[in-house]
Enzyme design. Structure first.
Site, PDB file in Angstrom:
ATOM      1  N   GLN A  65      -3.165   3.289   5.076  1.00  0.00           N
ATOM      2  CA  GLN A  65      -3.873   2.282   4.292  1.00  0.00           C
ATOM      3  C   GLN A  65      -3.639   0.906   4.908  1.00  0.00           C
ATOM      4  OE1 GLN A  65      -2.193   3.213   0.406  1.00  0.00           O
ATOM      5  NE2 GLN A  65      -4.196   3.912  -0.272  1.00  0.00           N
ATOM      6  N   VAL A  71       0.871  -1.167   0.000  1.00  0.00           N
ATOM      7  CA  VAL A  71       0.000   0.000   0.000  1.00  0.00           C
ATOM      8  C   VAL A  71       0.909   1.219   0.000  1.00  0.00           C
ATOM      9  CG1 VAL A  71      -2.008  -1.058   1.093  1.00  0.00           C
ATOM     10  CG2 VAL A  71      -0.216  -0.072   2.523  1.00  0.00           C
ATOM     11  N   SER A  72       0.365   2.359  -0.424  1.00  0.00           N
ATOM     12  CA  SER A  72       1.192   3.548  -0.615  1.00  0.00           C
ATOM     13  C   SER A  72       1.417   4.360   0.641  1.00  0.00           C
ATOM     14  CB  SER A  72       0.575   4.442  -1.686  1.00  0.00           C
ATOM     15  OG  SER A  72       0.550   3.763  -2.915  1.00  0.00           O
ATOM     16  N   THR A  73       0.457   4.370   1.560  1.00  0.00           N
ATOM     17  CA  THR A  73       0.589   5.235   2.733  1.00  0.00           C
ATOM     18  C   THR A  73       0.395   4.445   4.018  1.00  0.00           C
ATOM     19  OG1 THR A  73      -1.759   5.820   2.712  1.00  0.00           O
ATOM     20  CG2 THR A  73      -0.267   7.252   1.471  1.00  0.00           C
ATOM     21  N   ARG A 106       3.588   1.586 -10.548  1.00  0.00           N
ATOM     22  CA  ARG A 106       2.653   2.473 -11.232  1.00  0.00           C
ATOM     23  C   ARG A 106       3.027   2.728 -12.683  1.00  0.00           C
ATOM     24  NH1 ARG A 106       1.834   7.217  -6.785  1.00  0.00           N
ATOM     25  NH2 ARG A 106       0.858   5.944  -5.184  1.00  0.00           N
TER      26      ARG A 106
END
Length: 193
Positions: free
Chosen positions: A14, A9-11, A70
């Site tokens: 999350q 997950v990015s943050t 991404r």
């Protein structure tokens, strides 16, 4: 042959649980996970560990293609590295694997579509922000870190590295917040300096 799961997950706010649960259900005996941006491979230690660990016949499993990265080129490079180790990549949603030639084509197309969709989302977001600014209702994003808490920790004598470790963020974020609060990293207030 091992099925090795990778979740990302990015943050920090999350949740990885749904990815981890899905990977376990798919029979992944080993699962590595991290909370880090997928914009580049920098700092993605767990992904590097998984790639290094892959042996011939192993399978790297992710829930979605964007968990690998991404950027289409970056994702294709990762897949190529796995293939250099005679390993496979499987994406669960939609179910695609590099075990067959068609899988390569589908993964390339999916990566390109995902990258294009991200660009469209950013464009729509920018348009919405511009519209909200014109209407006078734009407030900006909510800060993810409590600036007051960081300033308090710093005034109590904690250094930027210790603060970053305690809050699970980067030192650079702490430095920026301290600078915005008018403090230098060495503890002196700019007003006093």
């Amino acid at each position: 042959m091992a099925r090795i799961g990778y979740a990302r997950v990015s943050t920090l706010d999350q949740d990885l649980d749904s990815q981890l649960e899905r990977l376990r259900a798919e029979g992944c005996a080993i699962i590595r996970s991290e909370k880090v941006s997928g914009a580049s491979r920098d700092g993605r230690v767990e992904l590097a560990t998984v790639i290094e660990f892959l042996r011939p016949g192993d399978e790297l499993v992710v829930t979605r293609l964007d968990r690998l990265g991404r950027d289409t080129r970056d994702v294709l490079n990762l897949i190529h590295e796995c293939e250099q180790r005679s390993a496979f990549v499987t994406v669960l949603d939609p179910h695609v694997s590099t075990r067959g030639e068609m899988g390569h084509i589908v993964l390339t197309v999916l990566g390109m579509v995902a990258q294009m969709e991200r660009r469209f989302i950013k464009e729509r977001q920018r348009e919405g922000i511009d519209r909200a600014k014109v209407e006078g209702v734009y407030r900006g994003g909510q800060p993810r870190l409590d600036r007051g808490h960081i300033a308090t920790l710093h005034s109590e004598g904690h250094g930027p590295a210790a603060i970053a470790k305690a809050l699970g963020c980067s030192r650079m974020q702490v430095y920026r917040i301290l600078q915005a609060c008018g403090r230098s990293a060495d503890g002196a207030s700019r007003a006093q300096a």
